[in-house]
Motif scaffolding. Structure first.
Motif, PDB file in Angstrom:
ATOM      1  N   LEU A 137     102.903  13.203  -2.306  1.00 17.43           N
ATOM      2  CA  LEU A 137     104.281  13.476  -1.884  1.00 17.43           C
ATOM      3  C   LEU A 137     104.642  14.942  -2.099  1.00 17.43           C
ATOM      4  CD1 LEU A 137     106.110  10.372  -3.371  1.00 17.43           C
ATOM      5  CD2 LEU A 137     105.571  10.796  -0.971  1.00 17.43           C
ATOM      6  N   GLN A 138     103.961  15.587  -3.039  1.00 14.82           N
ATOM      7  CA  GLN A 138     104.238  16.987  -3.364  1.00 14.82           C
ATOM      8  C   GLN A 138     103.592  17.967  -2.378  1.00 14.82           C
ATOM      9  OE1 GLN A 138     106.461  17.422  -5.970  1.00 14.82           O
ATOM     10  NE2 GLN A 138     106.391  15.220  -5.729  1.00 14.82           N
ATOM     11  N   ARG A 147     110.124   9.773  -2.291  1.00 16.80           N
ATOM     12  CA  ARG A 147     110.392  11.065  -1.635  1.00 16.80           C
ATOM     13  C   ARG A 147     111.885  11.231  -1.377  1.00 16.80           C
ATOM     14  NH1 ARG A 147     111.204  12.544   3.498  1.00 16.80           N
ATOM     15  NH2 ARG A 147     110.617  10.499   4.246  1.00 16.80           N
ATOM     16  N   ARG A 148     112.511  10.187  -0.889  1.00 14.08           N
ATOM     17  CA  ARG A 148     113.954  10.226  -0.603  1.00 14.08           C
ATOM     18  C   ARG A 148     114.753  10.442  -1.898  1.00 14.08           C
ATOM     19  NH1 ARG A 148     114.602   5.309   1.544  1.00 14.08           N
ATOM     20  NH2 ARG A 148     113.560   5.985   3.430  1.00 14.08           N
ATOM     21  N   GLY A 195     106.154   5.276  -1.535  1.00 14.78           N
ATOM     22  CA  GLY A 195     106.197   6.734  -1.480  1.00 14.78           C
ATOM     23  C   GLY A 195     107.425   7.247  -0.752  1.00 14.78           C
ATOM     24  N   GLU A 196     107.795   6.577   0.329  1.00 12.86           N
ATOM     25  CA  GLU A 196     108.966   7.006   1.107  1.00 12.86           C
ATOM     26  C   GLU A 196     110.242   6.924   0.278  1.00 12.86           C
ATOM     27  OE1 GLU A 196     111.095   6.005   5.391  1.00 12.86           O
ATOM     28  OE2 GLU A 196     109.521   4.697   4.644  1.00 12.86           O
ATOM     29  N   LEU A 206     113.706  11.862  -4.645  1.00 12.46           N
ATOM     30  CA  LEU A 206     113.451  13.202  -5.173  1.00 12.46           C
ATOM     31  C   LEU A 206     114.297  14.271  -4.481  1.00 12.46           C
ATOM     32  CD1 LEU A 206     109.578  13.046  -5.557  1.00 12.46           C
ATOM     33  CD2 LEU A 206     111.250  13.234  -7.406  1.00 12.46           C
ATOM     34  N   THR A 207     114.779  13.966  -3.302  1.00 10.16           N
ATOM     35  CA  THR A 207     115.609  14.930  -2.572  1.00 10.16           C
ATOM     36  C   THR A 207     117.093  14.591  -2.683  1.00 10.16           C
ATOM     37  OG1 THR A 207     115.308  13.720  -0.486  1.00 10.16           O
ATOM     38  CG2 THR A 207     113.769  15.517  -0.940  1.00 10.16           C
ATOM     39  N   LEU A 267     103.637   7.896   2.838  1.00 13.73           N
ATOM     40  CA  LEU A 267     104.963   7.304   2.741  1.00 13.73           C
ATOM     41  C   LEU A 267     104.903   5.822   2.389  1.00 13.73           C
ATOM     42  CD1 LEU A 267     106.791   9.118   5.660  1.00 13.73           C
ATOM     43  CD2 LEU A 267     106.782   9.677   3.234  1.00 13.73           C
ATOM     44  N   PHE A 312     102.084  10.069  -5.908  1.00 14.34           N
ATOM     45  CA  PHE A 312     103.097  11.083  -6.235  1.00 14.34           C
ATOM     46  C   PHE A 312     102.596  12.484  -5.900  1.00 14.34           C
ATOM     47  CE2 PHE A 312     105.037  13.932  -9.503  1.00 14.34           C
ATOM     48  CZ  PHE A 312     106.309  13.981  -8.931  1.00 14.34           C
ATOM     49  N   ARG A 340     104.086  19.385   4.112  1.00  7.86           N
ATOM     50  CA  ARG A 340     103.746  18.741   5.393  1.00  7.86           C
ATOM     51  C   ARG A 340     103.869  19.755   6.503  1.00  7.86           C
ATOM     52  NH1 ARG A 340     107.525  13.905   5.728  1.00  7.86           N
ATOM     53  NH2 ARG A 340     108.823  15.295   4.543  1.00  7.86           N
ATOM     54  N   THR A 382     100.256  11.128   6.837  1.00  6.85           N
ATOM     55  CA  THR A 382     101.678  11.117   6.499  1.00  6.85           C
ATOM     56  C   THR A 382     102.167   9.687   6.347  1.00  6.85           C
ATOM     57  OG1 THR A 382     102.031  13.187   7.645  1.00  6.85           O
ATOM     58  CG2 THR A 382     103.970  11.836   7.265  1.00  6.85           C
TER      59      THR A 382
END
Length: 135
Positions: free
Chosen positions: A130-131, A91-92, A87-88, A94-95, A47, A127, A134, A43
């Motif tokens: 990240l998909q 991810r942030r 990555g972090e 994308l949300t 990130l 990427f 988790r 993880t």
């Protein structure tokens, strides 16, 4: 065939069964202890992985609003961000968040570029990671 009652048979098998249960428990505990740090490390690495926009094969290209790479200076397209995104941060974004150091429109264009990444392009593995769901 034995003339033992079920209770006597249980008592005779009990030390072996107990040892077997303890061994299975020890193996299970050791597996859990070794998997948890591995998941945490995975993880953490996901990130901290990086996604260049654009990847090195398209360095110098601009990013159009739809995420396609276009020639530098194309009207309505955005200059590369100058540094890969972590990555972090992706991810942030994308949300519902925004990529760092990018205006709203540029952030959307960069995310569109990232969503279009395919195997073999720089940043694709990050990427794709990240998909992954988790645990």
């Amino acid at each position: 065939m034995s003339d033992d009652t079920p209770e006597q048979a249980d008592r005779k098998a009990s030390p072996t069964a107990t040892r077997r249960a303890l061994m299975v428990g020890a193996v299970t505990a050791s597996a859990v202890l070794s998997v948890r740090p591995a998941l945490a490390q995975t993880t953490g690495s996901v990130l901290n992985c990086q996604i260049p926009v654009p990847d090195t094969a398209r360095a110098g290209s601009y990013i159009a609003a739809d995420g396609k790479t276009v020639a530098a200076g194309t009207p309505g397209a955005f200059a590369p961000p100058g540094a890969p995104f972590r990555g972090e941060d992706v991810r942030r974004a994308l949300t519902g968040g925004q990529l760092p150091n990018a205006s709203g429109d540029a952030s959307r264009a960069y995310l569109n570029y990232i969503r279009r990444l395919q195997r073999g392009q720089g940043g694709f593995t990050c990427f794709a990671s990240l998909q992954m769901p988790r645990g």
